[in-house]
Design an enzyme around this catalytic site. Structure first.
Site, PDB file in Angstrom:
ATOM      1  N   LYS A   1       0.838  -1.215   0.000  1.00 57.00           N
ATOM      2  CA  LYS A   1       0.000   0.000   0.000  1.00 57.00           C
ATOM      3  C   LYS A   1       0.867   1.258   0.000  1.00 57.00           C
ATOM      4  O   LYS A   1       0.635   2.184  -0.774  1.00 57.00           O
ATOM      5  CB  LYS A   1      -0.903  -0.032   1.244  1.00 57.00           C
ATOM      6  CG  LYS A   1      -1.512   1.306   1.600  1.00 57.00           C
ATOM      7  CD  LYS A   1      -2.331   1.244   2.876  1.00 57.00           C
ATOM      8  CE  LYS A   1      -1.576   1.422   4.173  1.00 57.00           C
ATOM      9  NZ  LYS A   1      -1.186   2.791   4.521  1.00 57.00           N
ATOM     10  N   ASN A   2       1.885   1.286   0.866  1.00 56.61           N
ATOM     11  CA  ASN A   2       2.656   2.524   1.019  1.00 56.61           C
ATOM     12  C   ASN A   2       3.643   2.766  -0.123  1.00 56.61           C
ATOM     13  O   ASN A   2       4.227   3.845  -0.210  1.00 56.61           O
ATOM     14  CB  ASN A   2       3.372   2.550   2.378  1.00 56.61           C
ATOM     15  CG  ASN A   2       2.379   2.752   3.508  1.00 56.61           C
ATOM     16  OD1 ASN A   2       1.221   3.084   3.276  1.00 56.61           O
ATOM     17  ND2 ASN A   2       2.827   2.541   4.740  1.00 56.61           N
TER      18      ASN A   2
ATOM     19  N   ARG B   1      -4.615  10.348   5.021  1.00 58.15           N
ATOM     20  CA  ARG B   1      -3.542  11.335   5.146  1.00 58.15           C
ATOM     21  C   ARG B   1      -2.603  11.328   3.939  1.00 58.15           C
ATOM     22  O   ARG B   1      -2.045  12.354   3.571  1.00 58.15           O
ATOM     23  CB  ARG B   1      -2.696  11.011   6.381  1.00 58.15           C
ATOM     24  CG  ARG B   1      -3.368  11.250   7.685  1.00 58.15           C
ATOM     25  CD  ARG B   1      -2.328  11.104   8.765  1.00 58.15           C
ATOM     26  NE  ARG B   1      -1.199  11.963   8.488  1.00 58.15           N
ATOM     27  CZ  ARG B   1      -1.152  13.243   8.783  1.00 58.15           C
ATOM     28  NH1 ARG B   1      -2.154  13.811   9.397  1.00 58.15           N
ATOM     29  NH2 ARG B   1      -0.095  13.955   8.489  1.00 58.15           N
TER      30      ARG B   1
ATOM     31  N   CYS C   1      -4.306  12.436  13.623  1.00 59.70           N
ATOM     32  CA  CYS C   1      -4.863  11.087  13.481  1.00 59.70           C
ATOM     33  C   CYS C   1      -4.541  10.287  14.725  1.00 59.70           C
ATOM     34  O   CYS C   1      -3.845  10.776  15.626  1.00 59.70           O
ATOM     35  CB  CYS C   1      -4.354  10.407  12.215  1.00 59.70           C
ATOM     36  SG  CYS C   1      -2.747   9.705  12.392  1.00 59.70           S
TER      37      CYS C   1
ATOM     38  N   ARG D   1       1.188  14.166  13.594  1.00 55.39           N
ATOM     39  CA  ARG D   1       1.581  14.012  12.196  1.00 55.39           C
ATOM     40  C   ARG D   1       1.559  15.315  11.389  1.00 55.39           C
ATOM     41  O   ARG D   1       0.778  15.480  10.449  1.00 55.39           O
ATOM     42  CB  ARG D   1       0.744  12.914  11.535  1.00 55.39           C
ATOM     43  CG  ARG D   1       0.869  11.623  12.314  1.00 55.39           C
ATOM     44  CD  ARG D   1       0.238  10.471  11.639  1.00 55.39           C
ATOM     45  NE  ARG D   1       0.962  10.032  10.477  1.00 55.39           N
ATOM     46  CZ  ARG D   1       0.479   9.131   9.623  1.00 55.39           C
ATOM     47  NH1 ARG D   1      -0.702   8.603   9.814  1.00 55.39           N
ATOM     48  NH2 ARG D   1       1.200   8.763   8.597  1.00 55.39           N
TER      49      ARG D   1
ATOM     50  N   ASP E   1       5.572   0.513  11.954  1.00 56.39           N
ATOM     51  CA  ASP E   1       4.369  -0.162  11.471  1.00 56.39           C
ATOM     52  C   ASP E   1       4.295  -1.633  11.911  1.00 56.39           C
ATOM     53  O   ASP E   1       3.305  -2.314  11.614  1.00 56.39           O
ATOM     54  CB  ASP E   1       4.280  -0.079   9.930  1.00 56.39           C
ATOM     55  CG  ASP E   1       3.969   1.333   9.459  1.00 56.39           C
ATOM     56  OD1 ASP E   1       3.564   2.165  10.279  1.00 56.39           O
ATOM     57  OD2 ASP E   1       4.147   1.599   8.251  1.00 56.39           O
TER      58      ASP E   1
ATOM     59  N   LEU F   1       8.858   6.972  16.867  1.00 60.61           N
ATOM     60  CA  LEU F   1       8.426   7.812  15.743  1.00 60.61           C
ATOM     61  C   LEU F   1       7.130   8.576  16.003  1.00 60.61           C
ATOM     62  O   LEU F   1       7.032   9.738  15.671  1.00 60.61           O
ATOM     63  CB  LEU F   1       8.307   6.975  14.460  1.00 60.61           C
ATOM     64  CG  LEU F   1       9.591   6.981  13.661  1.00 60.61           C
ATOM     65  CD1 LEU F   1      10.617   6.061  14.282  1.00 60.61           C
ATOM     66  CD2 LEU F   1       9.350   6.599  12.236  1.00 60.61           C
TER      67      LEU F   1
ATOM     68  N   ARG G   1      -8.408  -0.616   5.302  1.00 61.18           N
ATOM     69  CA  ARG G   1      -7.619   0.413   4.615  1.00 61.18           C
ATOM     70  C   ARG G   1      -6.290  -0.146   4.124  1.00 61.18           C
ATOM     71  O   ARG G   1      -5.693   0.394   3.195  1.00 61.18           O
ATOM     72  CB  ARG G   1      -7.337   1.579   5.564  1.00 61.18           C
ATOM     73  CG  ARG G   1      -8.579   2.411   5.854  1.00 61.18           C
ATOM     74  CD  ARG G   1      -8.201   3.640   6.621  1.00 61.18           C
ATOM     75  NE  ARG G   1      -6.985   4.192   6.079  1.00 61.18           N
ATOM     76  CZ  ARG G   1      -6.090   4.894   6.761  1.00 61.18           C
ATOM     77  NH1 ARG G   1      -6.289   5.140   8.037  1.00 61.18           N
ATOM     78  NH2 ARG G   1      -5.018   5.356   6.180  1.00 61.18           N
TER      79      ARG G   1
HETATM   80  C1  EPZ Z   1       4.707   6.928   6.421  1.00 62.54           C
HETATM   81  O1  EPZ Z   1       3.961   7.978   7.039  1.00 62.54           O
HETATM   82  C2  EPZ Z   1       3.771   5.753   6.290  1.00 62.54           C
HETATM   83  N1  EPZ Z   1       2.640   6.140   5.436  1.00 62.54           N
HETATM   84  C3  EPZ Z   1       3.303   5.304   7.655  1.00 62.54           C
HETATM   85  O2  EPZ Z   1       2.506   4.148   7.477  1.00 62.54           O
HETATM   86  C4  EPZ Z   1       4.522   4.951   8.514  1.00 62.54           C
HETATM   87  O3  EPZ Z   1       4.108   4.644   9.815  1.00 62.54           O
HETATM   88  C5  EPZ Z   1       5.495   6.135   8.545  1.00 62.54           C
HETATM   89  O4  EPZ Z   1       5.836   6.561   7.203  1.00 62.54           O
HETATM   90  C6  EPZ Z   1       6.800   5.815   9.263  1.00 62.54           C
HETATM   91  O5  EPZ Z   1       7.435   4.739   8.661  1.00 62.54           O
HETATM   92  C7  EPZ Z   1       2.778   6.090   4.115  1.00 62.54           C
HETATM   93  O6  EPZ Z   1       3.816   5.744   3.575  1.00 62.54           O
HETATM   94  C8  EPZ Z   1       1.582   6.443   3.302  1.00 62.54           C
HETATM   95  P1  EPZ Z   1       6.849  10.278   8.400  1.00 62.54           P
HETATM   96  P2  EPZ Z   1       4.519   9.472   7.049  1.00 62.54           P
HETATM   97  O7  EPZ Z   1       6.653  11.597   7.740  1.00 62.54           O
HETATM   98  O8  EPZ Z   1       5.305   9.706   5.830  1.00 62.54           O
HETATM   99  C9  EPZ Z   1       7.484  13.521  11.844  1.00 62.54           C
HETATM  100  C10 EPZ Z   1       0.694   2.652   8.005  1.00 62.54           C
HETATM  101  O9  EPZ Z   1       0.173   2.085   8.999  1.00 62.54           O
HETATM  102  N2  EPZ Z   1       7.192  14.550  10.835  1.00 62.54           N
HETATM  103  O10 EPZ Z   1       7.973   9.433   7.950  1.00 62.54           O
HETATM  104  O11 EPZ Z   1       3.361  10.354   7.317  1.00 62.54           O
HETATM  105  C11 EPZ Z   1       6.273  12.652  12.146  1.00 62.54           C
HETATM  106  O12 EPZ Z   1       5.388  13.253  13.056  1.00 62.54           O
HETATM  107  C12 EPZ Z   1       1.294   4.010   8.171  1.00 62.54           C
HETATM  108  O13 EPZ Z   1       0.700   2.157   6.871  1.00 62.54           O
HETATM  109  C13 EPZ Z   1       7.238  15.896  11.167  1.00 62.54           C
HETATM  110  O14 EPZ Z   1       7.528  16.262  12.317  1.00 62.54           O
HETATM  111  O15 EPZ Z   1       5.488   9.453   8.292  1.00 62.54           O
HETATM  112  C14 EPZ Z   1       6.947  11.405  12.688  1.00 62.54           C
HETATM  113  O16 EPZ Z   1       7.290  11.592  14.019  1.00 62.54           O
HETATM  114  C15 EPZ Z   1       0.771   4.904   9.191  1.00 62.54           C
HETATM  115  N3  EPZ Z   1       6.961  16.822  10.201  1.00 62.54           N
HETATM  116  C16 EPZ Z   1       8.207  11.298  11.843  1.00 62.54           C
HETATM  117  O17 EPZ Z   1       8.427  12.614  11.317  1.00 62.54           O
HETATM  118  C17 EPZ Z   1       6.651  16.467   8.911  1.00 62.54           C
HETATM  119  O18 EPZ Z   1       6.434  17.362   8.079  1.00 62.54           O
HETATM  120  C18 EPZ Z   1       8.153  10.317  10.685  1.00 62.54           C
HETATM  121  O19 EPZ Z   1       6.947  10.494   9.960  1.00 62.54           O
HETATM  122  C19 EPZ Z   1       6.619  15.109   8.575  1.00 62.54           C
HETATM  123  C20 EPZ Z   1       6.890  14.154   9.543  1.00 62.54           C
END
Ligand code: EPZ
Length: 420
Positions: free
Chosen positions: A22-23, A92, A116, A121, A307, A329, A399
């Site tokens: 999916k991702n 998202r 969420c 996030r 995840d 994370l 989802r």
């Molecule tokens: C991706 O989310 C995945 N989603 C998530 O999968 C996964 O948990 C996550 O990466 C971490 O591996 C998709 O690929 C669609 P991040 P993403 O930006 O990109 C902080 C699932 O169950 N951050 O890598 O949204 C954030 O809060 C899911 O399939 C900021 O502070 O995650 C977190 O602490 C849910 N500011 C860290 O970075 C930003 O602008 C990593 O988040 C962006 C992120």
């Protein structure tokens, strides 16, 4: 609304096939916005999030045909660059349209995704990077309004934190920008790697794929010739089924996997006493003589994935001894703990650290799914609980997991989908 009813205590056996990731599929679908031609994406997982992304593309003006596990998408007809709240609020990952829409049209509006279940996030890193590329960003009435009338320009971007969708958004934006973009502290997840490889095959010069430093030479708004794509196997779905084999201490085989994406998961399961047979694109998990406890700290790839944190917490409940699980994370990714407590789990929480006592009896209960991976942890615990567990609100599972109950029942689990 549907729920799952699971009668615990059955051993599993046999084999199942793992679906496309999916991702990985979500950014690949968004990348079609950069394409001048029709793109066929195969091995798409049949899950709600993929349909939501297709609906979003359609709402922007793209057309598509969806047949089996392939979608043929023509995004050349996109004539609207507003990703509306009604679709974005459902997923998202809709934010992945921000980079490509802005790069192609020089203007777009994307609804802010909001908070969420797993944490705040924010998307500040996506926005800061686009600003560094010359975009003007305003937040108005819940929308990110981004403009770069003369197109985006290459820039050096240093992400303060490693962000998966942030890296993907900027890679896609940089592909159509003018000049060279350097991304430092880029995400290295296999899903990011596949996106970069697809863009490279479409003619974009990208150096450093799979490393923390990417250099991308943009086409200055010339649309790309994206070739047909087959989505990589879902490493988190595979990890979840490996946990199903482990928690029931059974021998099961997963086909259509890429082991090299599963190393941190395999190593942790080996530490807990499980053994594996690896074939080219298959993996068999074998029962442990004794399931050992393990400590886990989530981190970015190639570290242990956030995840998989909830699923390993369920597994730690049947291990000998106490496991300590640290979530690094997302600040709120322990929603499954209170539901596992309802099944008799002994878990204590201290901020982002969960201490999980193994070896206590689990009993079936009514429990509530709260997010995608938390829900799969409840299903795993139910496989070994005494009696019946009913997992409610499984729209979260739908989802991201393809036909979860069919796959588990084909392995011998007693699981059915029922209506509330
Ligand atoms: C991706 O989310 C995945 N989603 C998530 O999968 C996964 O948990 C996550 O990466 C971490 O591996 C998709 O690929 C669609 P991040 P993403 O930006 O990109 C902080 C699932 O169950 N951050 O890598 O949204 C954030 O809060 C899911 O399939 C900021 O502070 O995650 C977190 O602490 C849910 N500011 C860290 O970075 C930003 O602008 C990593 O988040 C962006 C992120």
């Amino acid at each position: 609304m549907d729920y799952l009813e699971i009668n615990g205590g059955k051993k599993l056996s046999g084999s199942i096939s793992i679906s496309g990731a999916k991702n990985a599929a979500l950014p690949l679908l968004a990348s079609t916005i950069l394409s001048k031609n029709e793109v066929t994406i195969c091995n798409l997982p049949d899950v709600v999030d993929i349909k939501t992304m297709l609906r979003l593309l359609e709402n922007l003006g793209a057309t598509y045909e969806y047949d089996g596990d392939c979608a043929k998408i023509d995004s050349s007809t996109i004539n609207n660059s507003k990703a509306i709240y009604d679709i974005v609020r459902k997923m998202r990952a809709s934010i992945l349209t921000l980079g490509p829409l802005l790069a192609r049209f020089g203007r777009c509006e994307v609804s802010l995704p909001g908070g969420c279940a797993i944490g705040q996030r924010p998307i500040d890193l996506h926005l800061k990077a686009l600003e560094a590329m010359g975009a003007n960003i305003e937040i108005k009435q819940g929308y990110v309004i981004a403009t770069a009338e003369d197109g985006l320009k290459g820039a050096t971007i240093i992400f303060d934190k490693i962000t998966v969708t942030g890296t993907e958004n900027i890679v896609m934006a940089a592909a159509l920008a003018k000049g060279e973009t350097k991304i430092i502290n880029a995400a290295k997840e296999p899903e990011v790697v596949q996106l970069c490889e697809v863009l490279k095959e479409a003619g974009v010069e990208i150096e450093g794929i799979g490393s923390e430093e990417l250099i991308i030479k943009g086409s200055d708004r010339e649309l790309l010739d994206i070739k047909d794509i087959s989505v990589i196997p879902d490493r988190i779905e595979a990890g979840t089924y490996l946990c199903a084999g482990a928690i029931t201490n059974s021998k099961i085989t997963l086909n259509n996997v890429n082991h090299s994406h599963l190393i941190s998961i395999i190593l942790k399961l080996q530490e807990m006493g499980f053994d594996f047979d690896l074939k080219e694109d298959a993996i068999t998990i074998k029962p442990a003589v004794k399931i050992r406890h393990a400590n886990i700290a989530t981190s970015e790839y190639p570290g242990f994935p956030t995840d998989m944190q909830a699923q390993f917490m369920a597994l730690a409940l049947v291990a000998n001894g106490t496991s300590v699980i640290e979530e690094r994370l997302f600040e709120n990714r322990f929603m499954h703990v209170s539901e596992l407590h309802r099944m008799g789990a002994v878990i204590t929480l201290n901020n982002n650290i969960a201490t999980v006592e193994g070896g206590n009896e689990l009993n079936g209960a009514d429990v509530m799914a709260t997010d995608l991976r938390a829900s799969s942890a409840l299903v795993l615990a139910a496989l070994v609980a005494n009696g019946i567990t009913r997992v409610h609100r499984i729209y979260h599972l739908d989802r991201g997991y393809v036909a979860l109950e069919q796959k588990l029942s084909s392995l011998g689990a007693d699981i059915k989908r029922l209506k509330e």
